[in-house]
Design an enzyme around this catalytic site. Sequence first.
Site, PDB file in Angstrom:
ATOM      1  N   ASP A  13       5.560  50.701 104.750  1.00  0.00           N
ATOM      2  CA  ASP A  13       5.224  49.323 104.382  1.00  0.00           C
ATOM      3  C   ASP A  13       4.305  49.382 103.164  1.00  0.00           C
ATOM      4  O   ASP A  13       3.773  50.438 102.829  1.00  0.00           O
ATOM      5  CB  ASP A  13       4.504  48.640 105.554  1.00  0.00           C
ATOM      6  CG  ASP A  13       4.099  47.215 105.205  1.00  0.00           C
ATOM      7  OD1 ASP A  13       4.925  46.501 104.611  1.00  0.00           O
ATOM      8  OD2 ASP A  13       2.953  46.816 105.487  1.00  0.00           O
ATOM      9  N   SER A  14       4.114  48.236 102.557  1.00  0.00           N
ATOM     10  CA  SER A  14       3.183  48.164 101.434  1.00  0.00           C
ATOM     11  C   SER A  14       1.739  48.371 101.891  1.00  0.00           C
ATOM     12  O   SER A  14       0.871  48.619 101.067  1.00  0.00           O
ATOM     13  CB  SER A  14       3.319  46.802 100.758  1.00  0.00           C
ATOM     14  OG  SER A  14       3.149  45.773 101.717  1.00  0.00           O
ATOM     15  N   CYS A  76       8.509  46.766 105.507  1.00  0.00           N
ATOM     16  CA  CYS A  76       8.110  45.725 104.561  1.00  0.00           C
ATOM     17  C   CYS A  76       9.301  44.796 104.269  1.00  0.00           C
ATOM     18  O   CYS A  76      10.359  45.251 103.826  1.00  0.00           O
ATOM     19  CB  CYS A  76       7.650  46.397 103.270  1.00  0.00           C
ATOM     20  SG  CYS A  76       7.143  45.254 102.003  1.00  0.00           S
ATOM     21  N   GLU A 156      -5.060  40.161 106.298  1.00  0.00           N
ATOM     22  CA  GLU A 156      -5.762  41.346 105.791  1.00  0.00           C
ATOM     23  C   GLU A 156      -7.265  41.265 106.060  1.00  0.00           C
ATOM     24  O   GLU A 156      -7.934  42.280 106.177  1.00  0.00           O
ATOM     25  CB  GLU A 156      -5.536  41.483 104.282  1.00  0.00           C
ATOM     26  CG  GLU A 156      -4.137  41.894 103.904  1.00  0.00           C
ATOM     27  CD  GLU A 156      -3.927  43.400 104.000  1.00  0.00           C
ATOM     28  OE1 GLU A 156      -4.853  44.152 103.686  1.00  0.00           O
ATOM     29  OE2 GLU A 156      -2.835  43.804 104.412  1.00  0.00           O
ATOM     30  N   CYS A 191       7.697  38.289 107.207  1.00  0.00           N
ATOM     31  CA  CYS A 191       6.666  39.091 106.543  1.00  0.00           C
ATOM     32  C   CYS A 191       5.951  39.902 107.610  1.00  0.00           C
ATOM     33  O   CYS A 191       5.684  39.393 108.707  1.00  0.00           O
ATOM     34  CB  CYS A 191       5.678  38.177 105.822  1.00  0.00           C
ATOM     35  SG  CYS A 191       4.284  39.071 105.088  1.00  0.00           S
ATOM     36  N   HIS A 193       2.979  40.697 108.066  1.00  0.00           N
ATOM     37  CA  HIS A 193       1.669  40.242 108.527  1.00  0.00           C
ATOM     38  C   HIS A 193       1.735  39.079 109.509  1.00  0.00           C
ATOM     39  O   HIS A 193       0.745  38.781 110.159  1.00  0.00           O
ATOM     40  CB  HIS A 193       0.833  39.786 107.330  1.00  0.00           C
ATOM     41  CG  HIS A 193       0.381  40.898 106.448  1.00  0.00           C
ATOM     42  ND1 HIS A 193       1.254  41.761 105.830  1.00  0.00           N
ATOM     43  CD2 HIS A 193      -0.858  41.292 106.084  1.00  0.00           C
ATOM     44  CE1 HIS A 193       0.565  42.635 105.113  1.00  0.00           C
ATOM     45  NE2 HIS A 193      -0.718  42.367 105.244  1.00  0.00           N
TER      46      HIS A 193
HETATM   47  N1  DGL Z   1       4.614  43.899 103.621  1.00  0.00           N
HETATM   48  C1  DGL Z   1       4.856  42.692 102.860  1.00  0.00           C
HETATM   49  C2  DGL Z   1       6.100  41.990 103.435  1.00  0.00           C
HETATM   50  O1  DGL Z   1       6.436  42.126 104.588  1.00  0.00           O
HETATM   51  C3  DGL Z   1       3.672  41.761 102.870  1.00  0.00           C
HETATM   52  C4  DGL Z   1       2.477  42.260 102.088  1.00  0.00           C
HETATM   53  C5  DGL Z   1       2.789  42.481 100.624  1.00  0.00           C
HETATM   54  O2  DGL Z   1       2.939  41.497  99.882  1.00  0.00           O
HETATM   55  O3  DGL Z   1       2.862  43.626 100.232  1.00  0.00           O
HETATM   56  O4  DGL Z   1       6.750  41.272 102.725  1.00  0.00           O
END
Ligand code: DGL
Length: 273
Positions: A13-14, A76, A156, A191, A193
């Site tokens: 993931d990011s 992600c 976050e 997403c 999060h």
């Molecule tokens: N992991 C990203 C997503 O699920 C969210 C956070 C980001 O913008 O990197 O789209």
Amino acid sequence: MTEPAAAPIGVFDSGMGGLTVLRALRAALPGEDFLYLGDTARLPYGTKSPDTVQRYAVQAARILVERGIKALVVACNTASAVALDALTERYAPLPVFGVVEPGAEAAAALSGRGRVLVLATESTVRGGAYQRALLARRPGLTVLARPCPLLVALAEEGRHAGPLVDLALADYLRGMLPGDRGAVSSVLLGCTHFPVFRPALEAILGRDGATVVDSAETTAAALARRVGGADLPAARGGAGRLSLLATDGAERFRRVGRYFLGEPIPSVELVDL
Ligand code: DGL
């Protein structure tokens, strides 16, 4: 070389948000080992161009592939939306799973001819992957999509409930709540999060409101169906182990990440891509 059955499943993931997907994966596949990478140094992906996200995703996946994984889960949503084909092609025959298709599948199955709202990052909404995947399954659906950058920031910060969260959710769902003319029948969390906001969201939607679909859970269910098949052997007994990598901020990752993962994080190894 590690025997395929004994190798871990790679997840990237990011950042820390993908730990919600990891949590669902571990619940669905408790005997499997997982190797997770959060590209915390380059978060967010959700505001970046598709070319950049694709480049970052290939680099992040390479670290996991080099360490020997038997499958890759792109937790992600932004990377799944723009880089899944590139990753599948580059790392074939490694099985690669994204979160968009399973999420869309579940939402389409639940929504009949209704109105579906996708909550996601700016890049995911702009790229239209969820919209296309939903309409391909149910052309009669009305698909709406809203970028919710504030929710990423709140998550976050570790703020998963409270007045700020309620305000942000009410604003993003304006005109689409029960009783509104544009009320939606399901809300797809597109997403990493957003699963942490599920209780707050369900409270705002009320008992008879829209159904919430979590792409983390549906992805875990899709992977669980494949594990044990010819191209993805299952682990052979014992409790699954967890290893975590990040590209920056190991201490913050441990501190905040536990709320996404739902359990304490033992240690985080810093890596450079
Ligand atoms: N992991 C990203 C997503 O699920 C969210 C956070 C980001 O913008 O990197 O789209």
